[in-house]
Design an enzyme around this catalytic site. Sequence first.
Site, mmCIF file in Angstrom:
data_model
loop_
_atom_site.group_PDB
_atom_site.id
_atom_site.type_symbol
_atom_site.label_atom_id
_atom_site.label_comp_id
_atom_site.label_asym_id
_atom_site.label_seq_id
_atom_site.Cartn_x
_atom_site.Cartn_y
_atom_site.Cartn_z
ATOM 1 N N CYS A 1 0.858 -1.192 0.000
ATOM 2 C CA CYS A 1 0.000 0.000 0.000
ATOM 3 C C CYS A 1 0.886 1.231 0.000
ATOM 4 O O CYS A 1 1.952 1.234 0.616
ATOM 5 C CB CYS A 1 -0.895 0.004 1.239
ATOM 6 S SG CYS A 1 -1.849 1.520 1.439
ATOM 7 N N ILE A 2 0.439 2.273 -0.699
ATOM 8 C CA ILE A 2 1.214 3.515 -0.741
ATOM 9 C C ILE A 2 0.253 4.687 -0.685
ATOM 10 O O ILE A 2 -0.828 4.656 -1.286
ATOM 11 C CB ILE A 2 2.091 3.567 -2.015
ATOM 12 C CG1 ILE A 2 2.941 4.846 -2.029
ATOM 13 C CG2 ILE A 2 1.248 3.442 -3.269
ATOM 14 C CD1 ILE A 2 3.976 4.855 -3.148
ATOM 15 N N LEU A 3 0.636 5.708 0.058
ATOM 16 C CA LEU A 3 -0.195 6.904 0.173
ATOM 17 C C LEU A 3 0.683 8.118 0.454
ATOM 18 O O LEU A 3 1.554 8.077 1.326
ATOM 19 C CB LEU A 3 -1.215 6.757 1.312
ATOM 20 C CG LEU A 3 -2.000 8.021 1.670
ATOM 21 C CD1 LEU A 3 -2.971 8.398 0.556
ATOM 22 C CD2 LEU A 3 -2.742 7.857 2.991
ATOM 23 N N THR A 4 0.453 9.181 -0.307
ATOM 24 C CA THR A 4 0.956 10.500 0.048
ATOM 25 C C THR A 4 -0.244 11.314 0.520
ATOM 26 O O THR A 4 -1.257 11.384 -0.183
ATOM 27 C CB THR A 4 1.606 11.200 -1.158
ATOM 28 O OG1 THR A 4 2.665 10.386 -1.665
ATOM 29 C CG2 THR A 4 2.175 12.547 -0.748
ATOM 30 N N SER B 196 -4.126 -0.934 -10.042
ATOM 31 C CA SER B 196 -5.214 -0.051 -10.444
ATOM 32 C C SER B 196 -4.701 0.938 -11.483
ATOM 33 O O SER B 196 -3.493 1.060 -11.731
ATOM 34 C CB SER B 196 -5.747 0.717 -9.228
ATOM 35 O OG SER B 196 -4.780 1.655 -8.795
ATOM 36 N N GLY C 275 5.390 10.688 -3.790
ATOM 37 C CA GLY C 275 4.924 9.371 -4.212
ATOM 38 C C GLY C 275 5.996 8.610 -4.947
ATOM 39 O O GLY C 275 6.256 7.428 -4.673
ATOM 40 N N LYS D 8 4.507 16.895 -4.905
ATOM 41 C CA LYS D 8 5.852 17.318 -4.510
ATOM 42 C C LYS D 8 6.893 16.245 -4.804
ATOM 43 O O LYS D 8 8.046 16.364 -4.391
ATOM 44 C CB LYS D 8 5.879 17.658 -3.005
ATOM 45 C CG LYS D 8 5.052 18.877 -2.633
ATOM 46 C CD LYS D 8 5.225 19.230 -1.163
ATOM 47 C CE LYS D 8 4.468 20.498 -0.796
ATOM 48 N NZ LYS D 8 4.682 20.877 0.632
ATOM 49 N N GLU E 205 2.162 -4.842 -5.616
ATOM 50 C CA GLU E 205 1.089 -5.826 -5.647
ATOM 51 C C GLU E 205 0.262 -5.668 -6.919
ATOM 52 O O GLU E 205 -0.004 -4.559 -7.377
ATOM 53 C CB GLU E 205 0.177 -5.671 -4.420
ATOM 54 C CG GLU E 205 0.754 -6.266 -3.163
ATOM 55 C CD GLU E 205 -0.306 -6.479 -2.092
ATOM 56 O OE1 GLU E 205 -1.469 -6.084 -2.310
ATOM 57 O OE2 GLU E 205 0.031 -7.041 -1.038
#
Length: 359
Positions: free
Chosen positions: A204-207, A242, A217, A214, A238
């Site tokens: 999972c990745i989130l900024t 999307s 990400g 900036k 993974e």
Amino acid sequence: PEVAGRAPAHDVDARPVAPPRAKPHVPLDTVVSVPAAELDEHEGLDEASLREHEEVTKVKNVAEVQLGRHRMEAWYFSPLPREMTREGPFDVLYVCEYTFTFYRTRRELLGWQRKLPSDARHPPGNEIYRRHNLSMFEMDGSEERTYCQNLCYIAKLFLDHKTLYFDVDPFLFYVLCEHDSRGFHPVGYYSKEKYSDVGFNLACILTFPSYQRKGYGRFLISFSYELSRKEERVGSPEKPMSDLGQQAYIPYWKATILDYLRRTTATSLSIMDISKDTSIMVDDATFALSQLGLLKFVSGAYYVVAEPALLDLLAKSHPVKEPAVDPAYLHWTPYLTDVKRDKFSVHGKRATTDRNGDR
């Protein structure tokens, strides 16, 4: 990759296994993906449970989030602990940027922060990277369970497809912070499984919205591959990815491979060589090369055709952007694994043709 992690796989060893079906042909210029709106996070729910889930989650329960000096509009429902929602939805959810504990009022938040020691104004875990005003902290989900669960609760407010909240034990969490005289301020994070059977180096990745646009990400993506290089493994996010995941990863793959090809002194390379040296999985590297127009099919084999002038021209359209990860400032030791049994170790990789051919 908007999913914080997968629920532990069910034990399928004892189940009857259907005869394998031939995999459909996937062109080289195609990444296996699904639209973000179609990712099935409800797999396994019966019809009644699905109706209940949709009824509960169709209305946002938090309007805005106050994180540090930033107030952000929440985008999605998050299943916050029931004791927090007894009084109804939140107009503003106040979050401690140092511990990710959250409160209904600003007074409660300030009361909590006054109790924090001055040397505790940073995420728990180990600081494994610091350069300029950026620091990265690594946390083991089994050791910092409360912090990681709270982080997942807050992340769900900005991610539509995220199903992991409690089972954080199998995951490592990496929180990127800006730091100043007031402490360390989280700008984003990613998580990954401690060991992935399929070579995933990011789950999972989130900024956070207040820090988007900036370059953070891409920094997080680059950091995940830098750890893979330290582990001497190849990795991939993974899948299926999307549409938003593709928008983040494809530019990184292209820029990284172009930068590698421009820097290398080798006169011939296989795709396996590129994969080993960049830690980008072969399928992803092949896709990026195809998208760049550098992959040619000749006499039954794929070749990389990369004239220096063409690489320079492409690099102008696909540059390596700042902030970039400088491995000299990374202080981290990977988990020990059995290289002989690790099929994603670069030491177990062999090119399928000689170095003059590419497969």
